[in-house]
Enzyme design. Structure first.
Site, PDB file in Angstrom:
ATOM      1  N   THR A 179     -12.972  13.487   1.975  1.00  0.00           N
ATOM      2  CA  THR A 179     -11.847  13.141   1.121  1.00  0.00           C
ATOM      3  C   THR A 179     -10.715  13.625   1.842  1.00  0.00           C
ATOM      4  OG1 THR A 179     -12.640  13.436  -0.969  1.00  0.00           O
ATOM      5  CG2 THR A 179     -10.382  13.806  -0.768  1.00  0.00           C
ATOM      6  N   GLU A 259     -13.759  24.024   0.878  1.00  0.00           N
ATOM      7  CA  GLU A 259     -13.699  24.892  -0.301  1.00  0.00           C
ATOM      8  C   GLU A 259     -14.862  25.875  -0.385  1.00  0.00           C
ATOM      9  OE1 GLU A 259     -13.550  21.975  -3.348  1.00  0.00           O
ATOM     10  OE2 GLU A 259     -11.372  21.770  -3.242  1.00  0.00           O
ATOM     11  N   THR A 383      -8.323  21.914 -14.799  1.00  0.00           N
ATOM     12  CA  THR A 383      -7.923  22.585 -16.051  1.00  0.00           C
ATOM     13  C   THR A 383      -6.857  23.624 -15.786  1.00  0.00           C
ATOM     14  OG1 THR A 383      -9.819  24.031 -15.744  1.00  0.00           O
ATOM     15  CG2 THR A 383     -10.055  22.198 -17.270  1.00  0.00           C
TER      16      THR A 383
END
Lengths: 383, 383
Positions: A179, A259, A383
């Site tokens: 990505t 990550e 979130t």
């Protein structure tokens, strides 16, 4: 350096207000020519973001005047309204450059499924246009970061020309490209068809062999723009080599910044009947969560490697497979080989060699370990 | 209950010393007849453990007198010597039962790549044989646990007969069967060919639709044994239903006990052009680490669902896909639908519905969330 290392390119990176206040989130890369030749490679996901649908069309013409890129929103799964947003962004850039929207590529990255705040993005284009400069490459590379902890830039000097690049991508790095967004520039004079050939060849052995979490994005885009400003037509083989080097360098930076990763794992598959078999096997190992957890725990658990190999349709006989981890042949002939305690898995770089004993072909796929930090980052992202 | 619920079966579970001192690690299930009809389904991994290679051969005869199962070692990737260990185990069981080794199935589970301690295992068979009893089903189910936190057992009553079962499996639960061992028994009188048909039909819609971490094991085995002791030939449809219920119940128990899982996720795919398409899409979503992390974080990130759907070759148009999470249609027509804040992801059970709008077919794939605990358990397993 970055995309402004070659002559003929200006860039900027500004804070348009798409992300946290003050953070750069909009980049503009402009090709001042004399050539505008360009090529692009896009995600193979069938769910494609609006900017991918748009830029694919632009690239069919083989010419790109400018690329506008934003972080803070992927503009994917946003329907016809999202496509209109991309179109409006291209028109806006065309307006400030007094050029045609049909030669403006658009890239977006961030959360899927939400509309972009166009009332912030469009004024951001004015701001970026005002700051365009020959040394704007670093700011542009900074502006396209999402969860990337560092900017990714690269350049190589060819015989009388330069190749520069920037990229972003930290999670959802997957098959057939991470990505990721990447823009590679050159001041060599190369026609669009040759740029296309070279970019596909480079991507195939670099970004396409990076697989950190098996997730294929809706927004992946790699662009190659040539300004011709150096006035040099390069040797094709040398040009391909330089572009591939820049792509490999950017891919390596993406891998190291993935990550939550604590290990950079190279899965070298040798002795394959075909290169496709080697890639298939490498990818299967790269996608085994169990294997990736074992490497995280510095556990030379070769059974999880062989078990992943066994899920593929590559040509091999289980009793002829050998596996080395960091140079120790822990599996020989499909069974336990040298003492696994000899394996030192403490270094960040880990090499797993899978010898299929089925032919002369090889390929290397790069991945990372699976960590609690990966889970944490991806549990809390939207979130 | 468990495998000894039906008449004609005895079982035992003992501590042979393969695992931590005192822990049960060897199970024996004996069919006392009058029938010995049996069927088996095995892993589709091309790297197959010695006991799988052995038991496949046994099952070609359609008759099984006994099954010996051990935890504490998978006996996979152990070469010819490992196969001899399996053979010796079967011969040992045949000896204590005064029967033929050719009708003794063997199952192993545990770490890949290490030989079994036969000096502990073979005396364990004597111990198990001495403890065989009509109520040994629970001890047998306990003995096959690895990282399972609880034993998995089930039974259903048919019309004049019983179906019972036990299973193990907690990690490496994957395609085409979890990493799992399961033994299902019945006292109905059913010939081997019919057992085979019923077992394949049941496995296809139960164990085969469980995918907790995408990793396919080298040892997966599901056996169905019929003693005929109830003297009843069942109605084929009812028998298939009962066996499927037992398999579904065991699969559900495997899912709930999956390593580190805090959520049991059902991915319902509806509106598919074919059942295969529905399964393909369900499996792609079940294998998305990003999606699994989002559910762990109780984040209704439908973009990660749609992005996973887009990686498949199933028939669908991106702009016609609808997605509901726990009943809220957060994605309609490939774009944002109802307010994602309406989704309550606090319950353990999570249902994701993907409507492909491409046909009348459907299927449900079950998975779990991806957690830091999963990473932790699998980082430390073999060390």
């Amino acid at each position: 350096m970055s995309v402004t290392a070659p002559l003929g390119f200006r860039a900027a990176g500004v804070a348009a207000g798409l992300k946290a206040p003050g953070a750069r989130d909009l980049a503009l890369v402009v090709n001042d020519g004399p050539s505008r030749a360009a090529a692009g490679v896009f995600t193979r996901n069938r769910v494609q973001a609006a900017p991918v649908l748009w830029s694919r069309q632009v690239l069919t013409g083989g010419r790109v005047r400018a690329v506008v890129l934003n972080s803070g929103g992927a503009n994917a799964c946003t329907g016809p309204a999202g496509f209109q947003d991309t179109h409006a962004t291209a028109e806006k850039v065309a307006g400030v450059l007094d050029d045609s929207a049909g030669e403006i590529a658009v890239c977006s990255t961030g959360l899927i499924g939400e509309r972009l705040p166009m009332d912030a993005l469009l004024p951001g284009v004015d701001l970026a246009a005002a700051q365009l400069s020959r040394d704007g490459g670093l700011a542009a590379a900074d502006a396209i970061r999402t969860t990337d902890t560092v900017s990714k830039i690269s350049f190589r000097r060819g015989d009388g020309y330069m190749v520069g690049g920037m990229a972003k991508g930290a999670g959802m790095l997957a098959p057939a490209m991470a990505t990721m967004l990447a823009v590679v520039t050159t001041d060599a004079d190369v026609p669009a068809a040759e740029l296309d050939r070279v970019l596909r060849a480079a991507v195939r052995v670099t970004f396409d062999r990076l697989d950190t979490d098996g997730c294929m994005s809706t927004n992946d885009t790699v662009l190659l723009l040539a300004s011709g400003a150096a006035g040099r037509t390069p040797d094709p083989a040398e040009f391909e080599r330089r572009v591939t080097e820049v792509c490999a360098d950017l891919a390596r930076q993406l891998l190291v910044d993935a990550e939550g990763a604590t290990k950079a794992i190279a899965i070298e598959v040798v002795g394959a009947a075909t290169e496709d078999d080697a890639v298939t096997v490498g990818r299967a190992v790269a996608r085994s969560n169990l294997f990736k957890c074992a490497v995280h725990g510095e556990d030379p658990n070769w059974g999880r490697v062989l078990s992943a190999v066994g899920t593929t349709d590559a040509a091999f006989e289980p009793e002829r497979v050998n596996i080395a981890i960091n140079g120790v042949w822990v599996c020989r002939g499909g069974a336990a080989g040298d003492d696994r305690r000899k394996v030192d898995l403490r270094p960040r770089d880990v090499t797993v060699t899978v010898d299929l004993s089925a032919g002369p072909h090889s390929a290397t796929v790069h991945t990372t370990d699976l960590t609690a930090e990966y889970v944490h980052e991806n549990s809390a992202y939207s979130t």
